[in-house]
Design a protein around this motif. Sequence first.
Motif, PDB file in Angstrom:
ATOM      1  N   ALA A 126       0.773  -1.317  -0.010  1.00 63.49           N
ATOM      2  CA  ALA A 126      -0.200   0.005  -0.166  1.00 63.49           C
ATOM      3  C   ALA A 126       0.956   1.334   0.029  1.00 63.49           C
ATOM      4  O   ALA A 126       0.942   2.073   0.890  1.00 63.49           O
ATOM      5  N   GLU A 127       1.574   1.269  -1.010  1.00 60.89           N
ATOM      6  CA  GLU A 127       2.704   2.498  -1.114  1.00 60.89           C
ATOM      7  C   GLU A 127       1.778   3.765  -1.185  1.00 60.89           C
ATOM      8  O   GLU A 127       0.769   3.860  -1.957  1.00 60.89           O
ATOM      9  N   ASN A 128       2.346   4.972  -0.896  1.00 62.48           N
ATOM     10  CA  ASN A 128       1.652   6.435  -0.913  1.00 62.48           C
ATOM     11  C   ASN A 128       0.252   6.162  -0.360  1.00 62.48           C
ATOM     12  O   ASN A 128      -0.842   6.786  -0.817  1.00 62.48           O
ATOM     13  N   ALA A 129       0.074   5.606   1.008  1.00 66.56           N
ATOM     14  CA  ALA A 129      -1.136   5.326   1.382  1.00 66.56           C
ATOM     15  C   ALA A 129      -1.070   5.654   2.929  1.00 66.56           C
ATOM     16  O   ALA A 129      -2.192   6.264   3.606  1.00 66.56           O
ATOM     17  N   HIS A 130      -0.098   5.465   3.546  1.00 65.18           N
ATOM     18  CA  HIS A 130       0.187   5.351   4.952  1.00 65.18           C
ATOM     19  C   HIS A 130       0.838   6.462   5.484  1.00 65.18           C
ATOM     20  O   HIS A 130       1.920   6.378   5.044  1.00 65.18           O
ATOM     21  N   GLU A 131       0.344   7.359   6.419  1.00 72.42           N
ATOM     22  CA  GLU A 131       1.103   8.422   6.809  1.00 72.42           C
ATOM     23  C   GLU A 131       2.090   8.100   7.860  1.00 72.42           C
ATOM     24  O   GLU A 131       1.988   7.236   9.000  1.00 72.42           O
ATOM     25  N   LYS A 132       3.330   8.591   7.800  1.00 71.68           N
ATOM     26  CA  LYS A 132       4.358   8.554   8.781  1.00 71.68           C
ATOM     27  C   LYS A 132       4.988   9.803   9.065  1.00 71.68           C
ATOM     28  O   LYS A 132       5.297  10.793   8.481  1.00 71.68           O
ATOM     29  N   ARG A 133       4.941  10.128  10.482  1.00 68.67           N
ATOM     30  CA  ARG A 133       5.584  11.464  10.928  1.00 68.67           C
ATOM     31  C   ARG A 133       6.738  11.634  11.523  1.00 68.67           C
ATOM     32  O   ARG A 133       7.186  10.491  12.192  1.00 68.67           O
ATOM     33  N   TYR A 134       7.510  12.383  10.971  1.00 68.13           N
ATOM     34  CA  TYR A 134       9.001  12.614  11.422  1.00 68.13           C
ATOM     35  C   TYR A 134       9.086  14.086  12.093  1.00 68.13           C
ATOM     36  O   TYR A 134       8.782  15.043  11.687  1.00 68.13           O
ATOM     37  N   ARG A 135      10.181  14.174  13.210  1.00 70.85           N
ATOM     38  CA  ARG A 135      10.711  15.164  13.768  1.00 70.85           C
ATOM     39  C   ARG A 135      12.202  15.390  13.042  1.00 70.85           C
ATOM     40  O   ARG A 135      12.862  14.410  13.279  1.00 70.85           O
ATOM     41  N   VAL A 136      12.425  16.416  12.482  1.00 65.20           N
ATOM     42  CA  VAL A 136      13.547  16.697  11.697  1.00 65.20           C
ATOM     43  C   VAL A 136      14.735  17.834  12.252  1.00 65.20           C
ATOM     44  O   VAL A 136      14.030  18.826  12.479  1.00 65.20           O
ATOM     45  N   ASN A 137      15.713  17.626  12.634  1.00 65.19           N
ATOM     46  CA  ASN A 137      16.651  18.711  13.178  1.00 65.19           C
ATOM     47  C   ASN A 137      17.575  19.012  11.860  1.00 65.19           C
ATOM     48  O   ASN A 137      18.127  18.225  11.134  1.00 65.19           O
ATOM     49  N   VAL A 138      18.092  20.370  11.624  1.00 64.71           N
ATOM     50  CA  VAL A 138      18.870  20.560  10.345  1.00 64.71           C
ATOM     51  C   VAL A 138      20.019  21.549  10.705  1.00 64.71           C
ATOM     52  O   VAL A 138      19.706  21.874  12.051  1.00 64.71           O
ATOM     53  N   ASN A 139      20.918  21.815   9.910  1.00 64.32           N
ATOM     54  CA  ASN A 139      21.952  22.437  10.458  1.00 64.32           C
ATOM     55  C   ASN A 139      22.180  24.021  10.305  1.00 64.32           C
ATOM     56  O   ASN A 139      23.100  24.566  10.618  1.00 64.32           O
ATOM     57  N   LYS A 140      21.041  24.523   9.990  1.00 62.90           N
ATOM     58  CA  LYS A 140      20.835  25.920   9.862  1.00 62.90           C
ATOM     59  C   LYS A 140      19.540  26.429  10.150  1.00 62.90           C
ATOM     60  O   LYS A 140      18.406  25.493   9.696  1.00 62.90           O
ATOM     61  N   PRO A 141      19.026  27.713  10.189  1.00 64.41           N
ATOM     62  CA  PRO A 141      17.912  28.149  10.459  1.00 64.41           C
ATOM     63  C   PRO A 141      16.958  28.008   9.226  1.00 64.41           C
ATOM     64  O   PRO A 141      17.365  28.006   7.878  1.00 64.41           O
ATOM     65  N   ILE A 142      15.681  27.403   9.636  1.00 60.05           N
ATOM     66  CA  ILE A 142      14.919  27.314   8.592  1.00 60.05           C
ATOM     67  C   ILE A 142      14.103  28.450   8.002  1.00 60.05           C
ATOM     68  O   ILE A 142      13.748  29.333   8.893  1.00 60.05           O
ATOM     69  N   THR A 143      13.739  28.612   6.798  1.00 56.85           N
ATOM     70  CA  THR A 143      13.069  29.635   6.209  1.00 56.85           C
ATOM     71  C   THR A 143      11.848  29.357   5.615  1.00 56.85           C
ATOM     72  O   THR A 143      11.450  28.215   5.431  1.00 56.85           O
ATOM     73  N   PRO A 144      10.959  30.457   5.543  1.00 58.47           N
ATOM     74  CA  PRO A 144       9.658  30.235   4.848  1.00 58.47           C
ATOM     75  C   PRO A 144       9.739  29.479   3.521  1.00 58.47           C
ATOM     76  O   PRO A 144       8.886  28.693   2.984  1.00 58.47           O
ATOM     77  N   MET A 172      15.666  25.402  14.081  1.00 57.90           N
ATOM     78  CA  MET A 172      16.261  24.682  13.061  1.00 57.90           C
ATOM     79  C   MET A 172      15.662  23.157  13.085  1.00 57.90           C
ATOM     80  O   MET A 172      16.318  22.207  12.758  1.00 57.90           O
ATOM     81  N   SER A 173      14.124  23.090  13.413  1.00 53.27           N
ATOM     82  CA  SER A 173      13.735  21.798  13.478  1.00 53.27           C
ATOM     83  C   SER A 173      12.223  22.006  12.865  1.00 53.27           C
ATOM     84  O   SER A 173      11.556  23.044  12.632  1.00 53.27           O
ATOM     85  N   PHE A 174      11.943  20.828  12.273  1.00 50.15           N
ATOM     86  CA  PHE A 174      10.364  20.686  11.644  1.00 50.15           C
ATOM     87  C   PHE A 174       9.865  19.385  11.612  1.00 50.15           C
ATOM     88  O   PHE A 174      10.589  18.365  12.026  1.00 50.15           O
ATOM     89  N   ASP A 175       8.389  19.401  11.746  1.00 51.77           N
ATOM     90  CA  ASP A 175       7.808  17.988  11.583  1.00 51.77           C
ATOM     91  C   ASP A 175       7.315  17.696  10.298  1.00 51.77           C
ATOM     92  O   ASP A 175       7.108  18.922   9.437  1.00 51.77           O
ATOM     93  N   ILE A 176       7.422  16.746   9.606  1.00 54.40           N
ATOM     94  CA  ILE A 176       7.069  16.355   8.434  1.00 54.40           C
ATOM     95  C   ILE A 176       6.176  15.021   8.312  1.00 54.40           C
ATOM     96  O   ILE A 176       6.747  14.198   8.900  1.00 54.40           O
ATOM     97  N   VAL A 177       5.248  14.973   7.418  1.00 53.03           N
ATOM     98  CA  VAL A 177       4.218  13.507   7.326  1.00 53.03           C
ATOM     99  C   VAL A 177       4.468  13.500   5.794  1.00 53.03           C
ATOM    100  O   VAL A 177       4.119  13.948   5.072  1.00 53.03           O
ATOM    101  N   LEU A 178       4.949  11.981   5.770  1.00 51.36           N
ATOM    102  CA  LEU A 178       5.116  11.432   4.522  1.00 51.36           C
ATOM    103  C   LEU A 178       4.138  10.268   4.456  1.00 51.36           C
ATOM    104  O   LEU A 178       3.802   9.798   5.338  1.00 51.36           O
ATOM    105  N   THR A 179       3.865  10.112   3.008  1.00 51.37           N
ATOM    106  CA  THR A 179       3.071   9.133   2.795  1.00 51.37           C
ATOM    107  C   THR A 179       3.898   8.335   1.657  1.00 51.37           C
ATOM    108  O   THR A 179       3.367   7.184   0.892  1.00 51.37           O
ATOM    109  N   GLN A 180       5.219   8.550   1.370  1.00 52.11           N
ATOM    110  CA  GLN A 180       6.046   7.883   0.380  1.00 52.11           C
ATOM    111  C   GLN A 180       7.361   7.317   1.462  1.00 52.11           C
ATOM    112  O   GLN A 180       7.271   7.646   2.270  1.00 52.11           O
TER     113      GLN A 180
END
Length: 246
Positions: A126-144, A172-180
């Motif tokens: 069931a590819e591209n069907a199920h949501e997976k949520r991640y918390r991600v930290n990166v190496n520099k400030p996030i921009t719009p 420098m962190s964000f949440d992302i929800v993927l279905t891939q």
Amino acid sequence: MKRLNKYISDTGFCSRREADKLIEQGRVKVNGEKPELGTKIGDADKVSVDGKVISAVPENKSDRVYLAYHKPVGITCTTERKIKGNIIDAIGYHQRIFPIGRLDKPSEGLILLTNDGDIVNKILRAENAHEKRYRVNVNKPITPAFLKKMSEGVPILNTVTLPCEVKQVGKMSFDIVLTQGLNRQIRRMCEYLGYDVTRLIRNSIMHIRLGNLKVGQYRKLRDDELQQLNAQVQHSVKTSSRNASV
């Protein structure tokens, strides 16, 4: 009659894909003879892998195991025991189990393990069907602009990622929800936009959450979690499979 790879998978020995590899390698025998791929077997047939007979799963799946595990950084999601730091040795469970999908070695967080090959196949199909949520930290400030591009789609691996939910939670962190589940998808998306991931943790798969599970710990899925999981994958249909680490 049942296809041999499905029979092996249903016993919890491995996934169907891995069963096909075992058959190709000549490690599987049916009634003492090496079978071909696609062989079908009946109730009276005896199946063995590496000389050890494997038994069919009970109809009610009473012997099946379903675990949620907080994978540490540095652990590889493989059942190959010869690979140092494999997930099977790391979790140390007393029954044979295997992971559903993958989470790459530098990442941590929730991964499910089971010996129910049927549910593994349904989830992975069931590819591209199920949501997976991640918390991600990166190496520099996030921009719009970064958030906008991440959410709209990024060109990687000869394709463009599907639109997804992205929310900034720190400088420098964000949440992302993927279905891939493209290979190292989040890391590649960030790299394309000029960012390096410093920490990546998967917090949930569908309705199943990491919660307070500490790094290296596991727990059995609750009955309500398992019932909902079965309901969500009940009508899985076969799609192209690119189940890779994120």
